[in-house]
Enzyme design. Structure first.
Site, PDB file in Angstrom:
ATOM      1  N   ASP A 126       7.816  -7.657  -1.200  1.00 59.94           N
ATOM      2  CA  ASP A 126       8.418  -7.553  -2.530  1.00 59.94           C
ATOM      3  C   ASP A 126       9.355  -8.755  -2.689  1.00 59.94           C
ATOM      4  OD1 ASP A 126      10.742  -6.956  -1.144  1.00 59.94           O
ATOM      5  OD2 ASP A 126      11.151  -5.079  -2.195  1.00 59.94           O
ATOM      6  N   CYS A 136      10.035  -6.389   3.056  1.00 59.61           N
ATOM      7  CA  CYS A 136      10.883  -6.149   1.885  1.00 59.61           C
ATOM      8  C   CYS A 136      12.308  -6.488   2.295  1.00 59.61           C
ATOM      9  CB  CYS A 136      10.724  -4.722   1.341  1.00 59.61           C
ATOM     10  SG  CYS A 136      11.259  -3.394   2.430  1.00 59.61           S
ATOM     11  N   GLY A 137      13.297  -6.024   1.546  1.00 63.96           N
ATOM     12  CA  GLY A 137      14.675  -6.383   1.895  1.00 63.96           C
ATOM     13  C   GLY A 137      15.048  -5.890   3.288  1.00 63.96           C
ATOM     14  N   THR A 138      14.722  -4.618   3.537  1.00 64.25           N
ATOM     15  CA  THR A 138      15.034  -4.011   4.837  1.00 64.25           C
ATOM     16  C   THR A 138      13.826  -3.876   5.748  1.00 64.25           C
ATOM     17  OG1 THR A 138      14.569  -1.834   3.931  1.00 64.25           O
ATOM     18  CG2 THR A 138      16.879  -2.600   3.825  1.00 64.25           C
ATOM     19  N   GLY A 141      11.346   0.377   3.180  1.00 70.18           N
ATOM     20  CA  GLY A 141      10.589   0.969   2.070  1.00 70.18           C
ATOM     21  C   GLY A 141       9.121   0.591   2.100  1.00 70.18           C
ATOM     22  N   HIS A 149       2.067   0.353  23.120  1.00 69.61           N
ATOM     23  CA  HIS A 149       2.107   1.817  23.187  1.00 69.61           C
ATOM     24  C   HIS A 149       1.561   2.506  21.945  1.00 69.61           C
ATOM     25  CE1 HIS A 149       5.525   1.922  26.421  1.00 69.61           C
ATOM     26  NE2 HIS A 149       4.537   1.098  26.734  1.00 69.61           N
ATOM     27  N   HIS A 156      -1.415   6.250  26.384  1.00 63.84           N
ATOM     28  CA  HIS A 156      -0.983   5.913  25.018  1.00 63.84           C
ATOM     29  C   HIS A 156      -2.075   6.230  23.999  1.00 63.84           C
ATOM     30  CE1 HIS A 156       2.541   4.208  26.777  1.00 63.84           C
ATOM     31  NE2 HIS A 156       1.817   3.380  27.524  1.00 63.84           N
TER      32      HIS A 156
HETATM   33  C1  RB5 Z   1      14.766  -4.111  -3.236  1.00 62.38           C
HETATM   34  O1  RB5 Z   1      16.011  -4.322  -3.812  1.00 62.38           O
HETATM   35  C2  RB5 Z   1      14.927  -3.334  -1.940  1.00 62.38           C
HETATM   36  O2  RB5 Z   1      15.266  -2.024  -2.210  1.00 62.38           O
HETATM   37  C3  RB5 Z   1      13.655  -3.417  -1.115  1.00 62.38           C
HETATM   38  O3  RB5 Z   1      13.349  -4.739  -0.850  1.00 62.38           O
HETATM   39  C4  RB5 Z   1      13.678  -2.722   0.227  1.00 62.38           C
HETATM   40  O4  RB5 Z   1      14.784  -3.086   0.977  1.00 62.38           O
HETATM   41  C5  RB5 Z   1      13.426  -1.278   0.220  1.00 62.38           C
HETATM   42  O5  RB5 Z   1      13.329  -0.607   1.278  1.00 62.38           O
END
Ligand code: RB5
Length: 149
Positions: free
Chosen positions: A8, A65-67, A70, A98, A133
């Site tokens: 994203d 994505c950012g983290t 998601g 594994h 495994h």
């Molecule tokens: C987008 O702002 C952010 O929510 C997305 O990239 C991600 O981190 C979601 O898990």
């Protein structure tokens, strides 16, 4: 090995870095977007790469994505996907050894490009160890099947 990759907007910059790395190393890959930093919704990108992998058109998927959370959750909703969130080398190797993970997720707002590329290299190069495994991976598939029926 054919690789599908997507992100994203939060993972766009790191995806571009990973794509450049894959191209430089001669990997066979397809970039399924996003193609700029405009805000988009990560679930469709996680789903798309998941479906490309479970269809057999691609062997592995990488989503950012950012983290990394998601987009990885979304990918894991596609039956047959085992998407692992990795922000360290140990996990990147262990999840191949594994869990036979067929997708990798990372957070573009969490780690820098140097570590991310080492994670990608480690994850792409590590093999599934099978044995005990395999039984556990099969058990994951059984859970999925029970909820599909
Ligand atoms: C987008 O702002 C952010 O929510 C997305 O990239 C991600 O981190 C979601 O898990």
């Amino acid at each position: 090995m054919k690789i599908a990759i997507a992100s994203d907007h939060g993972g766009f910059e790191l995806k571009q870095t990973v794509v450049a790395y894959l191209a430089d190393k001669g990997y066979d890959y397809t970039d399924f977007g996003t193609h700029n930093e405009e805000s988009v919704d990560y679930p469709s990108y996680g789903r798309k790469v998941g479906e490309e992998v479970t269809s057999g058109r691609y062997d592995r998927g990488i989503v950012i994505c950012g983290t990394g959370i998601g987009i990885g959750i979304a990918a894991n909703k596609v039956p047959g996907i085992r998407c692992a969130l990795c922000h360290d080398i140990f996990s990147a190797r262990a999840t191949r050894n594994h869990n036979d993970s067929n997708m990798l997720s990372m957070g573009g707002r969490v780690i820098g490009p140097g570590l991310a590329l080492e994670i990608v290299e480690t994850w792409l190069g590590a093999e599934f160890e099978g044995g005990r495994h395999q039984r556990r991976v099969d058990a994951i598939g059984e859970i999925e099947k029970e909820y599909q029926d």
